[in-house]
Every structure is written in C-alpha cells, then in structure tokens.
Write an enzyme that holds these catalytic residues in place. Structure first.
Site, PDB file in Angstrom:
ATOM      1  N   CYS A   7       0.815  -1.210   0.116  1.00  0.00           N
ATOM      2  CA  CYS A   7       0.055   0.038  -0.013  1.00  0.00           C
ATOM      3  C   CYS A   7       0.876   1.219  -0.006  1.00  0.00           C
ATOM      4  O   CYS A   7       2.143   1.190   0.097  1.00  0.00           O
ATOM      5  CB  CYS A   7      -0.982   0.027   1.164  1.00  0.00           C
ATOM      6  SG  CYS A   7      -1.940  -1.340   1.337  1.00  0.00           S
ATOM      7  N   SER A 293       7.862  -3.601 -15.798  1.00  0.00           N
ATOM      8  CA  SER A 293       9.040  -3.741 -14.606  1.00  0.00           C
ATOM      9  C   SER A 293      10.113  -4.372 -14.691  1.00  0.00           C
ATOM     10  O   SER A 293      11.199  -4.437 -14.249  1.00  0.00           O
ATOM     11  CB  SER A 293       8.215  -4.909 -13.583  1.00  0.00           C
ATOM     12  OG  SER A 293       7.747  -5.986 -14.374  1.00  0.00           O
ATOM     13  N   ASP A 356      13.136 -10.004 -17.224  1.00  0.00           N
ATOM     14  CA  ASP A 356      11.960  -9.416 -16.462  1.00  0.00           C
ATOM     15  C   ASP A 356      12.571  -9.284 -14.952  1.00  0.00           C
ATOM     16  O   ASP A 356      13.446  -9.847 -14.538  1.00  0.00           O
ATOM     17  CB  ASP A 356      10.648 -10.216 -16.473  1.00  0.00           C
ATOM     18  CG  ASP A 356       9.462  -9.617 -15.819  1.00  0.00           C
ATOM     19  OD1 ASP A 356       9.512  -8.399 -15.825  1.00  0.00           O
ATOM     20  OD2 ASP A 356       8.520 -10.269 -16.093  1.00  0.00           O
ATOM     21  N   ASP A 357      11.526  -8.764 -14.016  1.00  0.00           N
ATOM     22  CA  ASP A 357      12.192  -8.327 -12.626  1.00  0.00           C
ATOM     23  C   ASP A 357      12.080  -9.647 -11.808  1.00  0.00           C
ATOM     24  O   ASP A 357      13.004  -9.839 -10.970  1.00  0.00           O
ATOM     25  CB  ASP A 357      11.516  -7.298 -12.078  1.00  0.00           C
ATOM     26  CG  ASP A 357       9.997  -7.788 -12.009  1.00  0.00           C
ATOM     27  OD1 ASP A 357       9.337  -7.582 -12.922  1.00  0.00           O
ATOM     28  OD2 ASP A 357       9.346  -7.911 -10.630  1.00  0.00           O
ATOM     29  N   CYS A 394       5.619 -14.932   2.214  1.00  0.00           N
ATOM     30  CA  CYS A 394       6.088 -13.596   2.769  1.00  0.00           C
ATOM     31  C   CYS A 394       5.252 -13.251   3.828  1.00  0.00           C
ATOM     32  O   CYS A 394       4.248 -12.811   3.441  1.00  0.00           O
ATOM     33  CB  CYS A 394       6.218 -12.544   1.659  1.00  0.00           C
ATOM     34  SG  CYS A 394       6.511 -11.050   2.523  1.00  0.00           S
ATOM     35  N   CYS A 451      15.542  -7.840   4.171  1.00  0.00           N
ATOM     36  CA  CYS A 451      14.647  -8.968   4.529  1.00  0.00           C
ATOM     37  C   CYS A 451      14.663  -9.664   3.189  1.00  0.00           C
ATOM     38  O   CYS A 451      14.229  -9.126   1.888  1.00  0.00           O
ATOM     39  CB  CYS A 451      13.227  -8.698   4.698  1.00  0.00           C
ATOM     40  SG  CYS A 451      12.217  -9.959   4.876  1.00  0.00           S
ATOM     41  N   CYS A 454      11.638 -14.387   1.319  1.00  0.00           N
ATOM     42  CA  CYS A 454      10.979 -15.041   0.282  1.00  0.00           C
ATOM     43  C   CYS A 454      12.072 -15.756  -0.543  1.00  0.00           C
ATOM     44  O   CYS A 454      11.429 -16.676  -1.445  1.00  0.00           O
ATOM     45  CB  CYS A 454      10.038 -14.148  -0.474  1.00  0.00           C
ATOM     46  SG  CYS A 454      10.911 -12.908  -1.268  1.00  0.00           S
TER      47      CYS A 454
HETATM   48  P1  5GP Z   1       4.083 -14.566 -12.731  1.00  0.00           P
HETATM   49  O1  5GP Z   1       3.389 -14.573 -13.925  1.00  0.00           O
HETATM   50  O2  5GP Z   1       5.240 -15.316 -12.661  1.00  0.00           O
HETATM   51  O3  5GP Z   1       3.127 -14.919 -11.483  1.00  0.00           O
HETATM   52  O4  5GP Z   1       4.453 -13.052 -12.341  1.00  0.00           O
HETATM   53  C1  5GP Z   1       5.485 -12.577 -12.709  1.00  0.00           C
HETATM   54  C2  5GP Z   1       5.330 -11.089 -13.151  1.00  0.00           C
HETATM   55  O5  5GP Z   1       4.423 -10.263 -12.330  1.00  0.00           O
HETATM   56  C3  5GP Z   1       6.468 -10.002 -13.230  1.00  0.00           C
HETATM   57  O6  5GP Z   1       6.345  -9.427 -14.406  1.00  0.00           O
HETATM   58  C4  5GP Z   1       6.385  -9.352 -12.288  1.00  0.00           C
HETATM   59  O7  5GP Z   1       6.913  -7.848 -12.601  1.00  0.00           O
HETATM   60  C5  5GP Z   1       5.025  -9.109 -11.759  1.00  0.00           C
HETATM   61  N1  5GP Z   1       5.025  -9.231 -10.444  1.00  0.00           N
HETATM   62  C6  5GP Z   1       5.934  -9.913  -9.409  1.00  0.00           C
HETATM   63  N2  5GP Z   1       5.295  -9.550  -8.230  1.00  0.00           N
HETATM   64  C7  5GP Z   1       4.150  -8.771  -8.154  1.00  0.00           C
HETATM   65  C8  5GP Z   1       3.133  -8.450  -7.553  1.00  0.00           C
HETATM   66  O8  5GP Z   1       3.341  -8.621  -6.095  1.00  0.00           O
HETATM   67  N3  5GP Z   1       2.243  -7.930  -7.869  1.00  0.00           N
HETATM   68  C9  5GP Z   1       1.944  -7.662  -9.036  1.00  0.00           C
HETATM   69  N4  5GP Z   1       0.914  -6.806  -9.591  1.00  0.00           N
HETATM   70  N5  5GP Z   1       2.714  -8.196 -10.110  1.00  0.00           N
HETATM   71  C10 5GP Z   1       3.839  -8.657  -9.890  1.00  0.00           C
HETATM   72 MG    MG Z   2       6.158  -7.209 -14.655  1.00  0.00          MG
END
Ligand code: 5GP
Ligand code: MG
Length: 471
Positions: A7, A293, A356-357, A394, A451, A454
């Site tokens: 948030c 991202s 990707d991140d 987490c 931290c 995860c």
């Molecule tokens: P996945 O499809 O592997 O579940 O999610 C990975 C993608 O979701 C990555 O592109 C990343 O940027 C994004 N992502 C990672 N953590 C979060 C989150 O907590 N919330 C949202 N909205 N996107 C996330």
């Molecule tokens: Mg993303």
C-alpha cells in the site's frame, strides 16, 4: 491467486489550509503503483472527515470535495482478490479507550495477527476485526493517557510485523505522527517545502511533478516522526542492530524513480541487469524488456553486454492496470494473456534475451512472453530474471504461497540446475536468475540489513534484548 498486500501512505501538514486536498492528490498520484484497489483520505479541521472510494485516485470523486484543512493523511490499498471491498479501504477512523479520536493508515502486514487477535479478544467489538483495525488500536488505544512514542515503546515487542503507519491526531494541536517498525521493512520518508511537511511511502512523491518538495530523509526503523505547524519532531524509540528492508521494494514494488535508504531504485535494477549479463551473457540479436517492470534491468543488461535493447512488447495499460485485483481468476488469466502485444517484424527469426524483474508463478512468462514470441517465430528465447528464485512465503506483506511459486518445487537443487529446470518448464531456450550474492551486491546492503525471506525462508526478527530503547 493472491498476490500482494502493498500500500501507499501520504501525510500532509500545510501552512495553507486550502492546499491539503491538492497535496494529498499529488502524493497519492505519485504512489498509485503501490495500490489500485481503493483510495482514501482523512483530514482534520476541527473535526475529522474521512472519505474512501474504490479504484484509482484519478477516478475518485473525493477530490472534488471542497474541504479546507491544514492536515490530512491518504492511503492507497493493494490487496488480494476477494477482499476488494470498500469496508477494507483506509484511512480508518478510530477512538482510543480514553475517548481520543484519530485517523489511521498503514502499509504492512501483521505476522502474528491471529495470536494478537485472540489475546486481545476481550476488547474486540467487531468479530471480523482486520489487521488494520488491530494495529490501529495497538498504536493508539492509550491515546489520552500516553503519547504515541510511549504507546509504541510499550506495544512494539508484542507486534510481529511490518508497519509504516500514519496517525492523524486532532485536538488543540493537531498533528500527523508516523511510525516505522524497528526492522524498517516497508519504506517511509519525510519531505519539506517551506513550512509544509510531507510524509510518504516513497520519495517519488516529492518529485517536482508531484509535491515539488525537498526530500529530507527516510523515517528510520524504530522511529516516531511527528509533523505539525511547528515543524518536525523525531524520536528514535528502538535501535535494532538488525534491519529488514524488503529487497522486493528495489526489485519490483517501488517506482524506479524513488530512492530508498539512500539507494536509487533504478540503479539497483540496472545493476541487477548488468549482473545477469556478466554471469550469464549469451550471443543474441537483441535484449527485450518485459514492460514495464523489466525495463531498467534490460537496460542494464544491454549496457553491460553491448547487445542492443529493442522494444518488442507493447503493453495495453488500460487492460492491464487492474488485472491482479480482479476478483475472478479466469477473468484475470484471460485479461493477462491480452496484456502484451508482440511486434512480429522485429522478433521473427531472431535470438532474443528477455529480461524481467521476477517470476512468481510463471504464468506471465509462459503465456504472455515465451508463447507469444514462439508464435511469431523467434529463434531462441533466453530468459534473464533480476530477482533470485522466489522460494517461500512472505509473512511481512507479499501474499503469495509457497506452493504456487514455480521455483519452490526445485528447492535443494544447485542454482544452475534450478535455472535449467524452470527454463525447461517454461519452454525457454535458456533461463538464468540472479543469485543472492548478486542481489545483495546490486542493492549494496549486507544481509543483516535486508529481508530476503521469500528467497531464503529465513525471516528477520527483532531481537528485543539487543534493541536498545533510546526513548
Ligand atoms: P508470474 O506470472 O510469474 O506469477 O508473475 C511475474 C510477473 O508479475 C512479473 O512480470 C512481475 O513484474 C510481476 N509481479 C511480481 N510480483 C508482483 C506483485 O506482487 N504484484 C503484481 N501486480 N505483479 C507482480
Ligand atoms: Mg512485470
């Protein structure tokens, strides 16, 4: 699928009564990425007024109200599917045991919520009390007989969790008091412009296109900072030798134009991309970011490798912005597959490095990236991921479960083997994640400052015997 509980909070103490709504609006606009489920504000001008609404700040009717007030706090909520209700919006209005009213907003998560809830059952009036209401009471229930600093000092050892919290206090000398947990898990910082003082989750709120304020400093872990018409009053209540700044703020949550703990987010992301190029560079025709991202890391990879960066994906941001808070999983998946469009003419027949991140469940990477690239005839797909493999839950605020993390089933394998197995599962030509060492080096903080629960399954905790109470 539940994803995050992240948030934004903003606090404003102004010299000009007229500006509080505009300032809150600007601060909340800058922090919209931290929460798109609901938005809310509380102001105090002799009495408390609280407004909340579902959806984005820009769609909210709150700011059409013509309220003049010297102080206010704002909140944006990012929570989980199924709990997307106005009842959960913040700030909330609370009354202390001693009859003192206050408004409360926070970013964080209580790890021992159930325990605290049963211990405090006596005083609970609402059976479905939320973690927000519980922590609001823990940090404010003694108002009227104790200061926030005293309450925090006495209550903190019972609270196991992350909290960057704001209390808006009324009375003869109204003020905003910010409290950050002793581990400093979620960010919180202080800004100033003339006699106006601001507190915000991220420093980007102070940029000239938003609050146009000077970044003063981060609120320290274990610190209570109060702003009012006489300025700033700070009190470091706990000094813990262990901090636990969430590494995922730098990797994904925060805006890349924020600075957290003095460390620019974009720099960490670029360095993570550089590390990927150095550790696992491959011959390729182009580096392709997964928007948005993955962009900074892809830039870092391209700079370090000399392979040109090319935009192959276009995001439909109007479809995308709220996918993760849509209540129905089937609708979310359908929308998610429409999020990215590939430019076939650029990618066809080429060897691409996709950056990707993070990979959570792998659905984005498989459905939106790899499958789409294969469909347009890409020759090789080398996936490079900034964040080391997400292996565990987490308890401090990111609401994913161990079982749904694609990498967690490969627990115990070597890093290289894990990378190979996830790559194979997703259908990539190759896949590589950064290591924990690369992550720490890119952020520039030691393990006892971060931290990384995860990633490692080890969660930082405050050692109260070592945490000097300096208050
Ligand atoms: P996945 O499809 O592997 O579940 O999610 C990975 C993608 O979701 C990555 O592109 C990343 O940027 C994004 N992502 C990672 N953590 C979060 C989150 O907590 N919330 C949202 N909205 N996107 C996330
Ligand atoms: Mg993303």
């Amino acid at each position: 699928m539940k994803l995050t509980e992240n948030c934004a909070v903003v606090g404003v103490s102004t010299a000009e009564d007229n500006d509080v709504l505009r300032f809150l609006q600007e601060g909340l606009s800058a922090l919209q990425h931290r929460g798109q489920e609901s938005v809310g504000i509380s102001v105090y001008n002799g009495e408390f007024k609280t407004f909340t609404s579902m959806g984005l700040m820009s769609e909210s009717k709150i700011f059409l109200n013509n309220i003049k007030a010297p102080l206010g706090i704002g909140h944006e909520r990012y929570s989980t599917a199924g709990r997307s209700t106005l009842a959960n919006a913040q700030p909330i209005a609370v009354r202390s045991k001693h009859g003192v009213d206050y408004a409360f907003a926070f970013n964080g998560n209580l790890r021992n919520f159930s325990k605290l809830k049963s211990e405090l059952r006596e005083g609970i009036t609402q059976p479905t009390e939320s973690d927000t209401r519980l922590i609001a009471r823990l940090l404010g229930s003694e108002l009227g007989v104790k200061t926030v600093e005293q309450i925090y000092h006495d209550a903190a050892p019972e609270i196991d969790g992350s909290y960057s919290a704001l209390l808006l206090l009324g009375g003869k000398k109204p003020k905003i008091t910010a409290v950050r947990d002793p581990l400093g898990i979620r960010p919180l910082c202080l800004g100033r412009r003339g006699d106006d003082y601001f507190i915000a989750s991220e420093s980007v709120a102070f940029a000239d296109c938003y609050l146009d304020a000077k970044f003063v400093r981060d609120v320290e872990p274990g610190e209570v900072v109060t702003v009012d018409d006489s300025g700033v009053h700070a009190c470091k209540v706990f000094d813990s030798p262990r901090h636990g700044h969430c590494m995922f703020e730098w990797v994904y949550f925060a805006r890349m134009d924020s600075v957290i703990e003095g460390i620019p987010v974009y720099k960490v992301r670029e360095d993570l991309g550089r590390a990927l190029a150095e550790k696992s560079g491959v011959d390729a025709d182009m580096v392709v970011p997964v928007p948005d991202s993955g962009r900074s890391a892809a830039t870092g990879y391209a700079m370090a490798s000399g392979v040109p960066l090319r935009e192959v994906f276009q995001v439909d941001r109007y479809q995308y912005q709220r996918i993760f808070i849509m209540p129905d999983q089937a609708v979310r998946e359908r929308k998610a597959s429409k999020k990215l469009n590939v430019l076939p003419s650029i990618a066809k027949g080429k060897r691409v490095v996709v950056v990707d991140d993070s990979i959570v469940r792998g659905t984005n990477m498989r459905n939106m990236v790899i499958n789409k690239l294969k469909r347009v005839g890409v020759k090789e797909i080398h996936v490079r991921i900034s964040c080391p493999p997400l292996m565990d839950r987490c308890p401090y605020g990111v609401d994913f479960h161990r079982g749904e993390l694609i990498a967690s089933k490969y627990h115990g394998l070597s890093h290289e083997e894990l990378c190979q197995r996830v790559g194979k599962e997703l259908g990539a030509t190759s896949l590589y994640y950064n290591t924990l060492e690369d992550l720490k080096a890119s952020i520039g903080l030691a393990a006892n400052e971060l931290c990384m629960g995860c990633l490692t399954g080890e969660y930082p905790e405050v050692d109260w015997s070592q945490s000097i109470s300096v208050w």
